[in-house]
Write a protein that holds these residues in place. Structure first.
Motif, mmCIF file in Angstrom:
data_model
loop_
_atom_site.group_PDB
_atom_site.id
_atom_site.type_symbol
_atom_site.label_atom_id
_atom_site.label_comp_id
_atom_site.label_asym_id
_atom_site.label_seq_id
_atom_site.Cartn_x
_atom_site.Cartn_y
_atom_site.Cartn_z
ATOM 1 N N LYS A 114 0.822 -1.207 0.000
ATOM 2 C CA LYS A 114 0.000 0.000 0.000
ATOM 3 C C LYS A 114 0.852 1.252 0.000
ATOM 4 O O LYS A 114 0.585 2.208 -0.708
ATOM 5 C CB LYS A 114 -0.936 -0.015 1.211
ATOM 6 C CG LYS A 114 -1.951 1.132 1.201
ATOM 7 C CD LYS A 114 -2.862 1.078 2.399
ATOM 8 C CE LYS A 114 -3.721 -0.162 2.384
ATOM 9 N NZ LYS A 114 -4.675 -0.179 3.489
ATOM 10 N N THR A 167 -4.428 -2.842 -10.721
ATOM 11 C CA THR A 167 -5.315 -2.276 -9.706
ATOM 12 C C THR A 167 -5.138 -3.023 -8.394
ATOM 13 O O THR A 167 -5.109 -4.258 -8.364
ATOM 14 C CB THR A 167 -6.787 -2.378 -10.154
ATOM 15 O OG1 THR A 167 -6.941 -1.733 -11.426
ATOM 16 C CG2 THR A 167 -7.708 -1.714 -9.136
ATOM 17 N N SER A 168 -5.003 -2.273 -7.321
ATOM 18 C CA SER A 168 -4.820 -2.897 -6.007
ATOM 19 C C SER A 168 -6.154 -3.353 -5.430
ATOM 20 O O SER A 168 -7.216 -3.033 -5.958
ATOM 21 C CB SER A 168 -4.165 -1.910 -5.038
ATOM 22 O OG SER A 168 -5.123 -0.940 -4.622
ATOM 23 N N ASP A 169 -6.091 -4.061 -4.332
ATOM 24 C CA ASP A 169 -7.314 -4.526 -3.686
ATOM 25 C C ASP A 169 -8.107 -3.383 -3.062
ATOM 26 O O ASP A 169 -9.253 -3.564 -2.650
ATOM 27 C CB ASP A 169 -6.998 -5.591 -2.623
ATOM 28 C CG ASP A 169 -5.991 -5.108 -1.584
ATOM 29 O OD1 ASP A 169 -5.415 -4.008 -1.779
ATOM 30 O OD2 ASP A 169 -5.764 -5.823 -0.602
ATOM 31 N N VAL A 170 -7.502 -2.170 -3.027
ATOM 32 C CA VAL A 170 -8.229 -1.013 -2.500
ATOM 33 C C VAL A 170 -8.606 -0.038 -3.610
ATOM 34 O O VAL A 170 -9.113 1.055 -3.346
ATOM 35 C CB VAL A 170 -7.404 -0.279 -1.412
ATOM 36 C CG1 VAL A 170 -7.212 -1.172 -0.196
ATOM 37 C CG2 VAL A 170 -6.063 0.192 -1.956
ATOM 38 N N LYS A 174 -2.367 -11.353 -3.672
ATOM 39 C CA LYS A 174 -3.601 -11.051 -2.946
ATOM 40 C C LYS A 174 -3.801 -9.547 -2.776
ATOM 41 O O LYS A 174 -4.906 -9.107 -2.458
ATOM 42 C CB LYS A 174 -3.586 -11.746 -1.585
ATOM 43 C CG LYS A 174 -3.666 -13.266 -1.668
ATOM 44 C CD LYS A 174 -3.685 -13.899 -0.292
ATOM 45 C CE LYS A 174 -3.770 -15.423 -0.388
ATOM 46 N NZ LYS A 174 -3.775 -16.078 0.937
ATOM 47 N N LYS A 175 -2.715 -8.787 -2.999
ATOM 48 C CA LYS A 175 -2.823 -7.333 -2.923
ATOM 49 C C LYS A 175 -3.344 -6.729 -4.221
ATOM 50 O O LYS A 175 -3.560 -5.522 -4.310
ATOM 51 C CB LYS A 175 -1.452 -6.731 -2.590
ATOM 52 C CG LYS A 175 -0.931 -7.076 -1.208
ATOM 53 C CD LYS A 175 -1.792 -6.448 -0.122
ATOM 54 C CE LYS A 175 -1.216 -6.700 1.255
ATOM 55 N NZ LYS A 175 -2.056 -6.071 2.319
ATOM 56 N N LEU A 176 -3.518 -7.584 -5.252
ATOM 57 C CA LEU A 176 -4.040 -7.125 -6.533
ATOM 58 C C LEU A 176 -5.530 -7.401 -6.634
ATOM 59 O O LEU A 176 -6.069 -8.231 -5.898
ATOM 60 C CB LEU A 176 -3.312 -7.834 -7.677
ATOM 61 C CG LEU A 176 -1.817 -7.535 -7.843
ATOM 62 C CD1 LEU A 176 -1.236 -8.443 -8.914
ATOM 63 C CD2 LEU A 176 -1.596 -6.077 -8.199
ATOM 64 N N SER A 177 -6.179 -6.745 -7.560
ATOM 65 C CA SER A 177 -7.606 -6.966 -7.774
ATOM 66 C C SER A 177 -7.856 -8.380 -8.289
ATOM 67 O O SER A 177 -6.946 -9.045 -8.814
ATOM 68 C CB SER A 177 -8.147 -5.958 -8.801
ATOM 69 O OG SER A 177 -7.588 -6.225 -10.083
ATOM 70 N N GLU A 178 -9.077 -8.848 -8.148
ATOM 71 C CA GLU A 178 -9.426 -10.179 -8.647
ATOM 72 C C GLU A 178 -9.228 -10.266 -10.156
ATOM 73 O O GLU A 178 -8.826 -11.305 -10.681
ATOM 74 C CB GLU A 178 -10.879 -10.508 -8.272
ATOM 75 C CG GLU A 178 -11.091 -10.710 -6.785
ATOM 76 C CD GLU A 178 -12.510 -11.136 -6.468
ATOM 77 O OE1 GLU A 178 -13.325 -11.278 -7.417
ATOM 78 O OE2 GLU A 178 -12.822 -11.318 -5.271
ATOM 79 N N GLN A 219 -5.561 -10.780 -10.823
ATOM 80 C CA GLN A 219 -5.178 -12.147 -10.450
ATOM 81 C C GLN A 219 -5.608 -13.139 -11.532
ATOM 82 O O GLN A 219 -4.856 -14.044 -11.900
ATOM 83 C CB GLN A 219 -5.805 -12.519 -9.108
ATOM 84 C CG GLN A 219 -5.244 -11.742 -7.923
ATOM 85 C CD GLN A 219 -5.876 -12.156 -6.605
ATOM 86 O OE1 GLN A 219 -6.016 -13.340 -6.313
ATOM 87 N NE2 GLN A 219 -6.248 -11.187 -5.784
#
Length: 237
Positions: A4, A34-37, A70-74, A77
């Motif tokens: 992050k 794109t990150s998970d946030v 896991k820090k990336l968007s679905e 992934q």
């Protein structure tokens, strides 16, 4: 350092105007991540282990970042899993991977000019959009349209990894199609009627008159019809 703060959390990082090498536009390993946030960054993937991914940013520093997927968007992934066998390999190998059912149907059925003669060669199968260009050497309007289409392809499509033009020849023989292609120095791949008529997505949009171009997405959905490559590209959102 956590992802992050390193990759997506810096306001200054997000305000950068990313500049890559001259051929970034045709690099299939380059994408916006794109990150998970929900924050994004442009970078090139250079390795992927299934749990970790290594990216190289396109800013002047060219930073190498190894991240937990896991820090990336679905979506990212899923993209990594879909392309894992090509990551780290030359762009030419990426281009051989069919993007969807339309490209799957084309695989192994197209010709391209090599030293003035046709050779079996796959189209840019990884493209997300395909322009099926129905034309023939015996058609006067087709002969008039061809030079403009060659120019448009070289300027707008040749170095665009998202789009491919495939000529769907209405000539009766491969020899006639080859002679015309050589005369006009046609840069795109070509399919004969005996082959494209067996592909449901293409057969369904075969026109009554030529020259006609039909823009399809990778799943074979029709987007637009026209006579000019540039006009059809403007229909892609």
């Amino acid at each position: 350092m956590q992802m992050k703060s390193l990759l997506f959390g810096l306001t200054t990082l997000m305000s950068l105007s990313f500049v890559g090498v001259a051929d970034d536009a045709v690099d299939p390993a380059l994408r916006n991540w794109t990150s998970d946030v929900g924050s994004t960054i442009e970078a090139r993937v250079v390795s992927y282990t299934g749990k970790k991914v290594t990216l190289v940013t396109t800013d002047a520093k060219k930073r190498r970042l190894t991240l937990d997927i896991k820090k990336l968007s679905e979506e990212d992934q899923a993209w990594l899993e879909e392309h894992k066998k090509f990551i780290g390999k030359p762009a030419s190998q990426w281009a051989s991977q069919p993007s969807g059912p339309l490209a799957e149907g084309m695989k192994g059925h197209t010709y391209k000019l090599v030293d003035g003669k046709f050779e079996k060669q796959d189209a840019k199968l990884s493209a997300q959009y395909f322009i099926c260009y129905f034309s023939a050497s015996w058609c006067g309007p087709c002969r008039m349209n061809a030079p403009h289409s060659v120019k448009d392809y070289n300027e707008l499509v040749a170095n665009n990894p998202k789009v491919e033009v495939v000529m769907c020849s209405c000539d009766q023989t491969l020899e006639k199609a080859q002679a015309w292609a050589a005369k006009e120095n046609m840069p795109w791949p070509l399919m004969m009627g005996a082959d494209y008529s067996k592909i449901p997505f293409i057969n369904a949009v075969s026109p009554r008159g030529i020259p006609t171009m039909v823009l399809l997405d990778k799943d074979g959905n029709k987007i637009a019809t026209g006579r000019h490559i540039g006009d059809l590209l403007s229909k892609i959102k």
